[in-house]
Motif scaffolding. Structure first.
Motif, PDB file in Angstrom:
ATOM      1  N   GLU A 192      -5.821 -37.076 -37.158  1.00 16.91           N
ATOM      2  CA  GLU A 192      -4.631 -37.855 -36.898  1.00 16.91           C
ATOM      3  C   GLU A 192      -4.383 -37.854 -35.396  1.00 16.91           C
ATOM      4  OE1 GLU A 192      -1.706 -36.956 -40.490  1.00 16.91           O
ATOM      5  OE2 GLU A 192      -3.142 -35.390 -40.035  1.00 16.91           O
ATOM      6  N   LYS A 193      -4.097 -39.012 -34.876  1.00 18.21           N
ATOM      7  CA  LYS A 193      -3.910 -39.118 -33.428  1.00 18.21           C
ATOM      8  C   LYS A 193      -2.436 -39.002 -33.079  1.00 18.21           C
ATOM      9  CE  LYS A 193      -8.151 -39.917 -32.023  1.00 18.21           C
ATOM     10  NZ  LYS A 193      -8.951 -41.020 -32.553  1.00 18.21           N
ATOM     11  N   GLU A 194      -2.218 -38.596 -31.881  1.00 15.77           N
ATOM     12  CA  GLU A 194      -0.828 -38.554 -31.434  1.00 15.77           C
ATOM     13  C   GLU A 194      -0.287 -39.975 -31.411  1.00 15.77           C
ATOM     14  OE1 GLU A 194       1.844 -37.660 -27.517  1.00 15.77           O
ATOM     15  OE2 GLU A 194      -0.221 -38.292 -27.374  1.00 15.77           O
ATOM     16  N   LYS A 262      11.870 -34.492 -28.478  1.00 18.60           N
ATOM     17  CA  LYS A 262      10.907 -33.508 -28.001  1.00 18.60           C
ATOM     18  C   LYS A 262      11.129 -33.186 -26.529  1.00 18.60           C
ATOM     19  CE  LYS A 262       6.394 -33.212 -28.602  1.00 18.60           C
ATOM     20  NZ  LYS A 262       4.992 -33.572 -28.881  1.00 18.60           N
ATOM     21  N   PHE A 268      13.972 -28.318 -28.741  1.00 19.60           N
ATOM     22  CA  PHE A 268      12.651 -28.441 -29.346  1.00 19.60           C
ATOM     23  C   PHE A 268      11.934 -27.096 -29.389  1.00 19.60           C
ATOM     24  CE2 PHE A 268       8.109 -29.831 -28.757  1.00 19.60           C
ATOM     25  CZ  PHE A 268       7.934 -30.205 -30.065  1.00 19.60           C
ATOM     26  N   TRP A 269      12.090 -26.318 -28.336  1.00 24.66           N
ATOM     27  CA  TRP A 269      11.421 -25.020 -28.285  1.00 24.66           C
ATOM     28  C   TRP A 269      12.277 -23.945 -28.923  1.00 24.66           C
ATOM     29  CZ3 TRP A 269       9.264 -24.912 -22.563  1.00 24.66           C
ATOM     30  CH2 TRP A 269       8.227 -25.847 -22.477  1.00 24.66           C
ATOM     31  N   ILE A 272      11.922 -23.099 -35.658  1.00 24.85           N
ATOM     32  CA  ILE A 272      10.981 -23.945 -36.384  1.00 24.85           C
ATOM     33  C   ILE A 272      11.065 -25.403 -35.975  1.00 24.85           C
ATOM     34  CG2 ILE A 272      10.734 -22.515 -38.431  1.00 24.85           C
ATOM     35  CD1 ILE A 272      12.937 -24.601 -39.517  1.00 24.85           C
ATOM     36  N   ILE A 274      10.159 -26.816 -33.422  1.00 23.51           N
ATOM     37  CA  ILE A 274       8.906 -27.211 -32.795  1.00 23.51           C
ATOM     38  C   ILE A 274       7.879 -27.605 -33.848  1.00 23.51           C
ATOM     39  CG2 ILE A 274       8.040 -24.830 -32.671  1.00 23.51           C
ATOM     40  CD1 ILE A 274       6.805 -25.582 -29.961  1.00 23.51           C
ATOM     41  N   ILE A 275       7.912 -26.938 -34.988  1.00 25.47           N
ATOM     42  CA  ILE A 275       6.934 -27.258 -36.032  1.00 25.47           C
ATOM     43  C   ILE A 275       7.351 -28.512 -36.779  1.00 25.47           C
ATOM     44  CG2 ILE A 275       5.811 -26.437 -38.115  1.00 25.47           C
ATOM     45  CD1 ILE A 275       6.646 -23.586 -37.157  1.00 25.47           C
ATOM     46  N   SER A 278       7.203 -31.837 -34.689  1.00 27.36           N
ATOM     47  CA  SER A 278       5.884 -32.373 -34.357  1.00 27.36           C
ATOM     48  C   SER A 278       5.126 -32.797 -35.609  1.00 27.36           C
ATOM     49  CB  SER A 278       5.083 -31.360 -33.549  1.00 27.36           C
ATOM     50  OG  SER A 278       5.017 -30.147 -34.226  1.00 27.36           O
ATOM     51  N   GLN A 279       5.345 -32.102 -36.709  1.00 21.66           N
ATOM     52  CA  GLN A 279       4.718 -32.514 -37.968  1.00 21.66           C
ATOM     53  C   GLN A 279       5.175 -33.926 -38.336  1.00 21.66           C
ATOM     54  OE1 GLN A 279       2.417 -30.883 -39.805  1.00 21.66           O
ATOM     55  NE2 GLN A 279       3.312 -29.095 -40.769  1.00 21.66           N
ATOM     56  N   TYR A 282       3.815 -36.697 -36.245  1.00 22.55           N
ATOM     57  CA  TYR A 282       2.444 -37.008 -36.593  1.00 22.55           C
ATOM     58  C   TYR A 282       2.345 -37.844 -37.840  1.00 22.55           C
ATOM     59  CZ  TYR A 282      -0.885 -35.240 -33.454  1.00 22.55           C
ATOM     60  OH  TYR A 282      -1.692 -35.116 -32.393  1.00 22.55           O
ATOM     61  N   ARG A 557      -2.396 -25.491 -41.821  1.00 17.29           N
ATOM     62  CA  ARG A 557      -1.412 -25.296 -40.757  1.00 17.29           C
ATOM     63  C   ARG A 557      -0.451 -24.168 -41.110  1.00 17.29           C
ATOM     64  NH1 ARG A 557      -1.117 -31.099 -40.656  1.00 17.29           N
ATOM     65  NH2 ARG A 557      -2.609 -31.775 -39.093  1.00 17.29           N
ATOM     66  N   ILE A 560      -2.004 -20.817 -40.717  1.00 19.53           N
ATOM     67  CA  ILE A 560      -1.982 -20.371 -39.322  1.00 19.53           C
ATOM     68  C   ILE A 560      -0.607 -19.805 -38.985  1.00 19.53           C
ATOM     69  CG2 ILE A 560      -2.118 -21.134 -36.925  1.00 19.53           C
ATOM     70  CD1 ILE A 560      -4.026 -23.341 -37.882  1.00 19.53           C
ATOM     71  N   LEU A 561       0.410 -20.554 -39.368  1.00 18.05           N
ATOM     72  CA  LEU A 561       1.767 -20.131 -39.050  1.00 18.05           C
ATOM     73  C   LEU A 561       2.075 -18.781 -39.691  1.00 18.05           C
ATOM     74  CD1 LEU A 561       3.648 -23.512 -39.376  1.00 18.05           C
ATOM     75  CD2 LEU A 561       3.193 -22.221 -37.296  1.00 18.05           C
TER      76      LEU A 561
ATOM     77  N   LEU B  98      -2.723 -25.508 -33.978  1.00 22.96           N
ATOM     78  CA  LEU B  98      -2.091 -26.586 -34.735  1.00 22.96           C
ATOM     79  C   LEU B  98      -2.391 -27.905 -34.038  1.00 22.96           C
ATOM     80  CD1 LEU B  98       1.342 -24.949 -35.509  1.00 22.96           C
ATOM     81  CD2 LEU B  98      -0.512 -25.398 -37.103  1.00 22.96           C
ATOM     82  N   THR B 100      -1.101 -30.651 -34.399  1.00 17.52           N
ATOM     83  CA  THR B 100       0.060 -31.496 -34.154  1.00 17.52           C
ATOM     84  C   THR B 100       0.788 -31.116 -32.865  1.00 17.52           C
ATOM     85  OG1 THR B 100       1.356 -30.015 -35.507  1.00 17.52           O
ATOM     86  CG2 THR B 100       0.508 -31.971 -36.575  1.00 17.52           C
ATOM     87  N   ALA B 112       8.798 -19.700 -28.999  1.00 19.73           N
ATOM     88  CA  ALA B 112       9.800 -20.615 -29.542  1.00 19.73           C
ATOM     89  C   ALA B 112      10.330 -20.080 -30.864  1.00 19.73           C
ATOM     90  CB  ALA B 112       9.196 -22.001 -29.740  1.00 19.73           C
ATOM     91  N   LEU B 113       9.418 -19.547 -31.672  1.00 22.29           N
ATOM     92  CA  LEU B 113       9.831 -19.008 -32.967  1.00 22.29           C
ATOM     93  C   LEU B 113      10.768 -17.821 -32.791  1.00 22.29           C
ATOM     94  CD1 LEU B 113       6.453 -19.258 -34.877  1.00 22.29           C
ATOM     95  CD2 LEU B 113       8.520 -20.571 -35.329  1.00 22.29           C
ATOM     96  N   TYR B 143      -7.677 -31.738 -30.303  1.00 18.75           N
ATOM     97  CA  TYR B 143      -8.913 -32.486 -30.564  1.00 18.75           C
ATOM     98  C   TYR B 143      -9.458 -33.165 -29.318  1.00 18.75           C
ATOM     99  CZ  TYR B 143      -5.149 -35.784 -31.394  1.00 18.75           C
ATOM    100  OH  TYR B 143      -4.005 -36.511 -31.281  1.00 18.75           O
TER     101      TYR B 143
END
Lengths: 641, 252
Positions: A192-194, A262, A268-269, A272, A274-275, A278-279, A282, A557, A560-561, B98, B100, B112-113, B143
């Motif tokens: 998926e591209k930005e 953002k 944003f920072w 959650i 930030i997650i 951005s999800q 996308y 994802r 990872i989190l 990630l 994204t 941030a978390l 990517y």
């Protein structure tokens, strides 16, 4: 036939995987079959035979349903095949020829379609009985217990669905030829591209929606824009402009806004955000088409259901407006009038609240001085005196009292339509009765009547002196008016009176209009609610499917989190936030669209739709909320498994 | 010197009745502050299981694990997550970035978390990006960058919270030799200059030769332990190869 056997085996072995697809096909078939059965149902056909309009409503609704069902099956089909690309790739890798794989997919899809069709028709037969019962009930009929499966409905359903199944099967056949082997294996990994968002297009989205809204809210009769574009073309322009605007809204404007949020690092920072942000960013672009479809469907549903419900809801009010008296007729023969009176007195179900004999005059007048846009210029108006009006208004619980002097008059027009009806107030009218000629001037307009509109005409109230002056020159027409208890359940007494009175007594009753309204608006609300429910279930399911696909690709994802120390509560919160957006956006846009459409509609119909529409939106939102929690739960389960 | 990690009699058993498989037999392990320790062993020896257990991602069947003075057995899910976020840094073979998020956002994610103030976040990201030489690519998405850059991004993310222990799971597994060397040198430098404590699981003798101490695991038990001491990296590398040969499992 070995290939056919593999296909059959495939389905049997992976039935759980196929379940969702088959279930959504069955769902579509049941819905369609049920609806078509209603269309062909004898009891309903008999009941609605009188109205050409109703059968055209049925036809239009079934066309909408076909289109919708086709889209829905197409959607679940592509959802289903996307999940199986890897398996198809594996066959290819093992050396099965493309043509064979294609045929395999074709058979498989066709077989499932036929099974779904069989089950769907079976379930539909049972359900249609249930729906017929409901329909008869809302239309105010006694439920008739006959039940026969209509062969017409079965044939209709089979033809339509064989067609749809054949098309999706051919699509499945061609799938293998459209992709390279490597693509099939990487179907899930498609990078998926930005997303990019241009400010210009974001503004364009607002402009398109703005144009649509603006045009919709114009007064159709006076609008310059409507006249220029054309009365027939403008609605099309509105719809296209709003759909395009909605698509751009999701495709660009939302992306643009998310990018703006953002920029604010402090928000944003933080945790959650930030997650989830951005999800979303996308995903939203890839979802733009789905979200547009859902918004438009929601808007259509809400508008249709809101409008049909308001018909039903306003039915009583409309019947009351047309029939301020429960029973009314012109008294031509005192003997018959007494007979009617006796019958009403005898009837135990009803008590007489009042009974009046109203002296009126029926006078033909030339209304050309009123700039009447509609109808003939020579019209017969009913005239009553101020005294009669005040008495009747008092009995009917109206607050207005009139006192008219000289040649002043008031007009009672229950069917008054702003812009179309004449501008009464301030206008004058000449009355010619025998040798007398009087000019009267309208001082007041009341948008109701104290006489039933089917017995009396548009009614003019004149001063008592003028009335007695005219009375000498023309024949008085006495009208009998009754108010009875239990007036919306007066079928028997109604029939009795109708059999006594001749046709030209202009008999009218609250019950007649009320039951007729129940019949038509009941059918319309039933169709509206039926389609609404189908759309609602489908839009909810589409979002649900879509989110679950995303959940599956998000698994990594969240893993990872989890590893870098995001706890489960935070994961749930992030999911809830993300999914909320996906649910709330189309719902909000759909509500906004339908609010505009209904505002336009209520202006056109000059009725107040506020309460019924609020009820509809409330129910719609409630069901959406249930879908929302269900989705969050399943999503969470998938990513934390 | 302070003990960062202490594991006592750690066992891990998979499977249920009748079909039991012991992945970790009985592991005792101690890591002191400022150590750079390597875990080696043949496939199936239990390296990854050990790492997962030590990193709180998995729970041991028996035994005690104390990291930076905190007993992690019996912690609640939320506590564990916080613990991982604040005390541990992870570097994985497949980067686990990630896609994204931009490189920068990936790095600052743990901060941030933990709701660290924005200004502080900015400062730390800049400093770390300089250390790993990735200032240029901060605004790119994963990517768009090479494997080596991805791994350096992952390493930056691992250390941005100043964790007491950095856990690396085959960090060079997917890298070409040049990127691998550069990453290993960065880790070494981090260890030398910041006194970061690093535990690295690898099956690559070359990567292991950057460590100061190496534990060899076989069949769920610590088999041999060797120290670099004053040897050069080349000498140490030879020694590792010798041990691997003697273990018989090969260096795969």
């Amino acid at each position: 036939m070995t290939l056919f056997r593999i296909a059959r085996k495939n389905i049997r072995k992976n039935f759980t995987n196929y379940f969702l697809y088959v279930a959504s096909m069955i769902f579509s078939i049941v819905i369609y079959f049920t609806f078509v059965s209603l269309k062909y149902d004898e009891a309903i056909t008999a009941a609605t035979e009188s109205s050409q309009k109703i059968s055209s409503v049925f036809n239009a609704a079934s066309v909408v349903l076909i289109i919708f069902v086709a889209i829905f099956i197409w959607y679940s089909n592509s959802f289903f095949t996307r999940k199986r690309k890897k398996e198809i790739g594996l066959y290819s890798l093992l050396g099965v020829r493309k043509k064979q794989i294609g045929r395999l997919l074709f058979y498989e899809n066709f077989l499932m379609g036929i099974i779904a069709l069989f089950i769907g028709v079976l379930l539909g037969s049972v359900l249609s009985k249930f729906f017929v019962t409901i329909l008869m009930k809302v239309m105010g009929y006694d439920v008739i217990a006959t039940f026969a499966i209509s062969t017409n409905a079965i044939i209709n359903t089979i033809i339509i669905f064989i067609l749809i199944i054949a098309i999706t099967s051919i699509y499945g056949y061609r799938l293998i030829f459209r992709f390279k082997l490597i693509d099939l294996f990487q179907a899930d990994k498609e990078g998926e591209k930005e997303p990019k968002a241009s400010f210009f297009i974001a503004v364009l989205a607002l402009i398109f929606i703005g144009i649509g809204y603006w045009l919709a809210l114009q007064n159709i009769l006076e609008s310059e824009a409507w006249r220029k574009i054309g009365i027939m073309v403008t609605p099309l322009v509105i719809i296209l402009s709003v759909i395009l605007g909605t698509y751009l809204l999701f495709n660009t404007l939302i992306v643009y806004l998310l990018k703006l949020t953002k920029k604010n690092k402090r928000r944003f920072w933080k945790g959650i955000n930030i997650i989830s942000t951005s999800q979303l960013l996308y995903r939203i672009k890839g979802n733009a088409r789905t979200l547009t479809i859902i918004s438009i469907l929601s808007a259509t549903t809400l508008t249709a259901v809101g409008a049909s419900y308001s018909l039903y809801y306003n039915n009583k009010g409309n019947a009351e407006l047309a029939n301020p008296n429960s029973i009314m007729f012109i008294q031509q023969d005192e003997h018959l009038a007494n007979k009617v009176n006796d019958k009403i007195l005898q009837e135990e179900k009803h008590q007489i609240i009042y009974h009046k004999t109203i002296p009126t005059m029926q006078i033909r007048v030339d209304t050309s001085s009123l700039n009447n846009l509609m109808g003939e210029s020579i019209q017969e108006y009913t005239f009553i005196s101020t005294k009669t009006f005040n008495e009747m208004a008092g009995l009917q619980g109206r607050k207005d009292r009139l006192s008219l002097e000289g040649n002043h008059a008031a007009i009672l027009d229950a069917g008054y339509y702003e812009g179309l009806s004449p501008e009464y107030v301030g206008s004058s009218l000449s009355l010619h009765v025998d040798s007398i000629a009087e000019d009267i001037t309208f001082k007041k307009l009341l948008k109701y009547n104290v006489l039933n509109t089917k017995t009396a005409n548009i009614t003019v109230v004149i001063g008592d002196d003028l009335f007695s002056k005219l009375e000498k020159e023309t024949a008085l027409v006495n009208m009998e008016a009754y108010k009875i208890t239990n007036e919306n359940n007066a079928k028997e007494i109604n029939e009795v009176i109708e059999s006594i009175l001749p046709d030209d007594a202009s008999f009218s009753s609250f019950y007649n209009d009320y039951s007729l309204g129940m019949e038509t608006s009941g059918l319309i609300i039933f169709i509206g609610a039926f389609l609404g429910l189908v759309f609602l279930a489908a839009t909810g399911s589409i979002i649900y499917f879509k989110q679950l696909t995303e959940a599956n690709s998000d698994k990594g994802r969240y893993n990872i989190l989890h590893k870098i120390g995001v706890n489960k509560r935070e994961v749930r919160k992030s999911i809830a936030k993300q999914v909320f957006f996906i649910f709330a956006l189309p719902l909000f846009v759909g509500i906004a669209h339908s609010a505009v459409a209904l505002t336009a509609l209520s202006r056109l119909m000059q009725t107040n739709l506020l309460i019924p529409v609020f009820i509809c939106i409330g129910i719609y939102m409630l069901i959406y909320v249930i879908y929302y929690f269900l989705t969050v739960r399943t999503y969470y389960k998938i990513v934390t498994k | 010197m302070k003990t960062i990690l202490q594991a006592k009699n750690v066992q891990k058993v998979f499977g249920a009745k009748g079909n039991v498989y012991k992945a970790l037999e009985d592991i005792d392990l101690e890591i002191k502050e400022g150590e750079f320790i390597g875990i080696m062993g043949p496939s199936g020896a239990g390296k990854s299981t050990l790492l997962n257990v030590l990193s709180t991602i998995d729970t041991p069947s028996a035994g005690d694990i104390i990291i930076n003075g905190q007993q992690i057995i019996g912690m609640k899910e939320k506590q564990l997550a916080d613990f991982r976020r604040n005390q541990l840094g992870f570097i994985f073979q497949d980067y686990n970035l990630l896609d994204t998020l931009t490189v920068k956002e990936n790095i600052l994610l743990p901060l941030a978390l933990s709701k660290v103030p924005t200004s502080e976040i900015k400062k730390r990201v800049e400093k770390i990006a300089r250390t790993f030489g990735i200032n240029e690519i901060l605004d790119k998405y994963p990517y768009h960058i090479s494997g080596g850059q991805k791994q350096r991004t992952a390493a930056s993310r691992a250390i941005i919270t100043n964790p007491s222990l950095i856990l690396a799971d085959e960090p060079t597994g997917a890298l070409d030799s040049k990127s691998a060397t550069s990453l290993l040198e960065s880790l070494s430098m981090l260890n030398e200059q910041n006194h970061s404590t690093i535990m690295m699981v690898t099956h690559d003798a070359y990567a292991a030769s950057f460590c100061k101490r190496i534990l060899f695991i076989k069949d769920g038990m610590i088999d041999v332990e060797i120290h670099k001491l004053q040897q050069t990296r080349q000498e140490f590398y030879q020694k590792i190869l010798d041990v691997l040969a003697s273990l018989g499992g090969g260096n795969i």
